[in-house]
Design a protein around this motif. Sequence first.
Motif, PDB file in Angstrom:
ATOM      1  N   TYR B  49       0.794  -1.230   0.049  1.00  0.00           N
ATOM      2  CA  TYR B  49       0.089  -0.020   0.108  1.00  0.00           C
ATOM      3  C   TYR B  49       0.973   1.336   0.104  1.00  0.00           C
ATOM      4  O   TYR B  49       0.564   2.271  -0.778  1.00  0.00           O
ATOM      5  N   VAL B  50       1.944   1.160   0.920  1.00  0.00           N
ATOM      6  CA  VAL B  50       2.870   2.406   1.014  1.00  0.00           C
ATOM      7  C   VAL B  50       3.847   2.060   1.642  1.00  0.00           C
ATOM      8  O   VAL B  50       3.876   1.280   2.468  1.00  0.00           O
ATOM      9  N   TYR B  55       7.285   5.069   7.178  1.00  0.00           N
ATOM     10  CA  TYR B  55       6.329   4.023   7.572  1.00  0.00           C
ATOM     11  C   TYR B  55       6.139   2.997   6.310  1.00  0.00           C
ATOM     12  O   TYR B  55       6.118   3.424   5.150  1.00  0.00           O
ATOM     13  N   ALA B  57       3.024  -0.096   4.893  1.00  0.00           N
ATOM     14  CA  ALA B  57       1.902  -0.960   5.200  1.00  0.00           C
ATOM     15  C   ALA B  57       1.509  -1.875   3.910  1.00  0.00           C
ATOM     16  O   ALA B  57       1.826  -1.475   2.844  1.00  0.00           O
ATOM     17  N   GLU B  59      -0.593  -5.510   2.391  1.00  0.00           N
ATOM     18  CA  GLU B  59      -1.782  -6.588   2.788  1.00  0.00           C
ATOM     19  C   GLU B  59      -1.366  -7.917   2.250  1.00  0.00           C
ATOM     20  O   GLU B  59      -0.961  -7.924   0.906  1.00  0.00           O
ATOM     21  N   GLN B  83      10.530  -3.151  12.261  1.00  0.00           N
ATOM     22  CA  GLN B  83       9.690  -3.531  13.483  1.00  0.00           C
ATOM     23  C   GLN B  83       8.428  -3.725  12.653  1.00  0.00           C
ATOM     24  O   GLN B  83       8.065  -2.762  11.908  1.00  0.00           O
ATOM     25  N   GLU B  84       7.615  -4.669  12.902  1.00  0.00           N
ATOM     26  CA  GLU B  84       6.462  -4.811  12.229  1.00  0.00           C
ATOM     27  C   GLU B  84       5.230  -5.376  13.037  1.00  0.00           C
ATOM     28  O   GLU B  84       5.332  -6.326  13.921  1.00  0.00           O
ATOM     29  N   THR B  85       3.882  -5.229  12.688  1.00  0.00           N
ATOM     30  CA  THR B  85       2.805  -5.421  13.419  1.00  0.00           C
ATOM     31  C   THR B  85       1.861  -6.478  12.709  1.00  0.00           C
ATOM     32  O   THR B  85       1.775  -5.833  11.476  1.00  0.00           O
ATOM     33  N   ARG B  87      -1.610  -7.999  11.612  1.00  0.00           N
ATOM     34  CA  ARG B  87      -2.771  -8.045  12.197  1.00  0.00           C
ATOM     35  C   ARG B  87      -3.718  -9.030  11.328  1.00  0.00           C
ATOM     36  O   ARG B  87      -3.802  -8.785   9.973  1.00  0.00           O
ATOM     37  N   GLN B 131      -3.617  -9.461  16.715  1.00  0.00           N
ATOM     38  CA  GLN B 131      -2.310  -8.974  16.064  1.00  0.00           C
ATOM     39  C   GLN B 131      -1.184  -9.142  17.147  1.00  0.00           C
ATOM     40  O   GLN B 131      -1.449  -9.406  18.235  1.00  0.00           O
ATOM     41  N   THR B 133       3.126  -7.647  17.578  1.00  0.00           N
ATOM     42  CA  THR B 133       4.272  -6.799  16.946  1.00  0.00           C
ATOM     43  C   THR B 133       5.429  -7.749  17.078  1.00  0.00           C
ATOM     44  O   THR B 133       5.974  -8.065  18.140  1.00  0.00           O
ATOM     45  N   SER B 152      -2.809  -7.931   7.652  1.00  0.00           N
ATOM     46  CA  SER B 152      -2.174  -6.873   7.264  1.00  0.00           C
ATOM     47  C   SER B 152      -0.793  -6.498   8.021  1.00  0.00           C
ATOM     48  O   SER B 152      -0.828  -7.064   9.116  1.00  0.00           O
ATOM     49  N   PHE B 154       1.599  -3.496   9.401  1.00  0.00           N
ATOM     50  CA  PHE B 154       1.827  -1.995   9.792  1.00  0.00           C
ATOM     51  C   PHE B 154       3.487  -2.016  10.146  1.00  0.00           C
ATOM     52  O   PHE B 154       3.791  -2.834  11.028  1.00  0.00           O
ATOM     53  N   SER B 155       4.263  -1.232   9.704  1.00  0.00           N
ATOM     54  CA  SER B 155       5.633  -1.379  10.058  1.00  0.00           C
ATOM     55  C   SER B 155       6.550  -0.135   9.977  1.00  0.00           C
ATOM     56  O   SER B 155       5.836   0.935   9.004  1.00  0.00           O
ATOM     57  N   SER B 156       7.688  -0.215  10.292  1.00  0.00           N
ATOM     58  CA  SER B 156       8.671   0.940   9.718  1.00  0.00           C
ATOM     59  C   SER B 156       9.026   0.575   8.318  1.00  0.00           C
ATOM     60  O   SER B 156       8.410  -0.399   7.911  1.00  0.00           O
TER      61      SER B 156
END
Lengths: 177, 177
Positions: B49-50, B55, B57, B59, B83-85, B87, B131, B133, B152, B154-156
Amino acid sequence: MLTQEYKMKVKDLYGKSNIVLTDTELASIDYADFGLNNIEEEGLNLILYVNNARYCAKEMVLLPNQTCPEHVHPDLQGREGKQETFRCRWGKVYLYTDEPTDVEKHQVLPPQQSCDYYTAKKEIVLEAGEQYTIDPRIKHWFKAGPEGAVISEFSSPSFDEYDVFTNPNIKRDIRDR
Amino acid sequence: MLTQEYKMKVKDLYGKSNIVLTDTELASIDYADFGLNNIEEEGLNLILYVNNARYCAKEMVLLPNQTCPEHVHPDLQGREGKQETFRCRWGKVYLYTDEPTDVEKHQVLPPQQSCDYYTAKKEIVLEAGEQYTIDPRIKHWFKAGPEGAVISEFSSPSFDEYDVFTNPNIKRDIRDR
């Protein structure tokens, strides 16, 4: 001012997006009225997934035609202001930024009672599956379409209590940090 | 090795999660086989996504019982490793990290042909809405349950080409950056 009916409307909208949330998350929704006592018109509802020193992710809901008031994420202690990517997951959202634009005609209007505090004029329309990244120090506000909207936010770390709102009457109480 | 049938299975799984994706995103899925020519067993599918300086993200999809091989995100040029989360959005995922654990019994096994290259033993099971981390420098691998999983991240910022895999035969070609 926050009725059970209001909370149910928010939870129903999360439900429409088919995003799976835990009971703990649903119980911790941050229903932000920004101290304006007019939450159905000016407000924002959000679940904080993660906010650490490096990144942040939220799931936000706007009720039909609900508007998140104009604000900016300022630089903090030499660190660049928050950068954020909005991804519309369900419904439709009209985003306005103070980036340059030649287009004067807009599809939605800001809340009438506070219209002086909405100055950003570049329009970005996001339908489900579409996204936009707001750079640091860009003033912005956003309003849901007639069915409401569910929006994922991916961003650098959030320091919501330092957001600077155009409307001087706004107080942002932070619950979920 | 990448058949239309394989790609359809991945797209079907995104569809099951009800996550709305644009045609451009669906056309840009990164089907990673890690150079192992065994993608149904060891692989990962993702939409970026980005990914900017602050940061990232994504999928991700894992097909039923598909495993993302063990790896670590090393420190890079004095910057802490990613570092990543994770979900889980749909299905079920079994995540293994090399954090300390006393539990020796695991619910799923790594791919048999490469089992020597799976060493992390702390088990975290994520169902939809849950989720976890993963801190920098933590070795990890993850495997979908029998129905697959949509996750999903979410991360640095991501620098996938610098990931260090336990299996020395792995080559990570990066398409989507």
